[in-house]
Design an enzyme around this catalytic site. Structure first.
Site, mmCIF file in Angstrom:
data_model
loop_
_atom_site.group_PDB
_atom_site.id
_atom_site.type_symbol
_atom_site.label_atom_id
_atom_site.label_comp_id
_atom_site.label_asym_id
_atom_site.label_seq_id
_atom_site.Cartn_x
_atom_site.Cartn_y
_atom_site.Cartn_z
ATOM 1 N NE ARG A 92 48.237 42.183 43.826
ATOM 2 C CZ ARG A 92 49.033 42.558 42.828
ATOM 3 N NH1 ARG A 92 50.084 43.279 43.061
ATOM 4 N NH2 ARG A 92 48.736 42.212 41.586
ATOM 5 C CG HIS A 175 40.115 40.176 49.254
ATOM 6 N ND1 HIS A 175 40.838 39.269 49.993
ATOM 7 C CD2 HIS A 175 40.908 40.494 48.190
ATOM 8 C CE1 HIS A 175 42.002 39.048 49.406
ATOM 9 N NE2 HIS A 175 42.068 39.774 48.311
HETATM 10 N N1 CP Z 1 44.762 42.511 46.130
HETATM 11 C C1 CP Z 1 44.644 41.264 45.636
HETATM 12 O O1 CP Z 1 43.780 40.486 46.062
HETATM 13 O O2 CP Z 1 45.537 40.949 44.654
HETATM 14 P P1 CP Z 1 45.667 39.545 43.929
HETATM 15 O O3 CP Z 1 44.380 39.351 43.137
HETATM 16 O O4 CP Z 1 46.891 39.648 43.056
HETATM 17 O O5 CP Z 1 45.771 38.490 44.979
#
Ligand code: CP
Length: 360
Positions: A92, A175
């Protein structure tokens, strides 16, 4: 026969000293003209910025609903190019950045691993990023190492072609854009009950290695009267650096392993999965922790307005039957990421005024 050279480790004088500094002392380095240039840490975001970026995301979403609005957005940045350098798996974050770029008309290049780049010939990570900067105007980096995005921004900012770096997830560390979309989702969930100020939030699961809960915790200092509940097995408790940060900013928190006891108290529950990709001994930690799962039966125990979030991907920690409940916000949260990241890219390239102008 395939051959992979050992990576070249380059020595950058001054990097280690910079890296060891407290984050507060480094923020100016990633800022230009009073605006964020590189997006590396959640600690870069203050309340004014958070309110602004949420408002901007709302406007992007609103404009994109009509053909005329979508065309206006697409004409904002067709002269810019973005590199998505995702060498740690992602669904995502990658797709939402990709589609955010499409919304704004940017051209996009991608690398989703090192096996097809000249890194197999021994090119260093830093030279690889400098090469991207030769062709691109923005780099979004997802990497398994903590500090990777920070180092590449530090290296590029000392060259004659510094392009902005956005941290799309750096190991178990941070993040920041996930934290932005989490705030956006929480604010939207509580828009009829006074927003995020004054709310009680539970974070559940692997808090020790979950970069999303770490980044979101940093952002709590921007909101009034927040109380946090950290719910985890003993081995996955939130790390002392985050607890120290909360104490410094007088944000009350409670730690517990009794999930059901806090369910009726909180306004939001932020679920996370076990992050066993960071385990020292992966086989030892692949167990499930059912007492930290949210089950359909728990829906009757939470408040009518309680928002259920999860950064996703999930495994077993939320039963799929919970998805039908309107309080399950995680699929909306995922889509919010695209609007929020489009707003962030518009801000980085300073076309945010042109978006807001459409509404005056
Ligand atoms: N929430 C998130 O970072 O998902 P992905 O690892 O799929 O990017």
């Amino acid at each position: 026969m395939s051959y992979t050279a050992k990576p070249t480790i380059q020595v950058y004088k001054g990097w280690n000293t910079f890296y060891e500094k407290p984050v507060d002392e480094k923020l100016d380095f990633f800022t230009r003209d009073g605006r964020l240039f590189d997006v590396i840490f959640a600690q870069q975001f203050d309340r004014k910025f958070l309110d602004y970026i949420c408002r901007l995301a709302d406007k992007v979403r609103q404009l994109a609903r009509t053909k005329m609005g979508a065309e206006k957005l697409r004409h904002l940045l067709p002269h810019k190019r973005c590199m998505l350098y995702f060498v740690q798996p992602s669904t995502r974050t990658f797709l939402s950045f990709l589609n955010a770029c499409h919304i704004l008309g940017l051209n996009v290049s991608e690398s989703r691993g090192t096996s097809t780049s000249s890194e197999v010939k021994g090119e260093s990570q830093e030279d690889t990023i400098r090469t991207f900067a030769s062709y691109m105007d923005l780099i979004v980096a997802r990497h398994p190492e903590a500090g990777f995005a920070e180092k590449t921004a530090w290296v590029l900012n000392r060259t004659d072609r510094p392009v902005p770096i956005i941290n799309g997830g750096s190991g178990p560390d941070q993040h920041p854009t996930q934290a932005l979309l989490d705030i956006y989702t929480l604010e939207r969930s509580f828009k009829d009950i006074g927003g995020l100020d004054g709310k009680k939030i539970a974070m559940v699961g692997d808090l020790k290695r979950g970069r999303t809960v770490r980044s979101l915790s940093y952002l709590m200092k921007n909101y009034a009267d927040i109380t946090l509940y950290f719910v985890s097995p003993d081995i996955f408790k939130m790390k002392p650096d985050i607890l120290g940060f909360l104490e410094k900013h007088h944000i009350p928190y409670h730690e517990t392993d009794d999930f059901e006891s806090i369910m009726p108290l909180v306004d939001a529950i932020y679920m996370t999965r076990i992050q066993d990709e960071y385990a020292d001994d992966a086989t030892r930690e692949t167990g499930t922790y059912p007492e930290f799962d949210f089950k359909k039966a728990h829906l009757s125990m939470i408040q009518a307005h309680c928002a259920l979030l999860h950064p996703l991907p999930r495994r077993y920690e939320i039963e799929v039957e919970v998805d039908q409940d309107p309080r399950a916000a995680y699929w909306r949260q995922e889509r919010n990421g695209m609007w929020l990241r489009a707003a962030l890219i518009a801000y980085v390239f300073r076309v945010d005024d042109e978006i807001l102008k459409e509404f005056t």
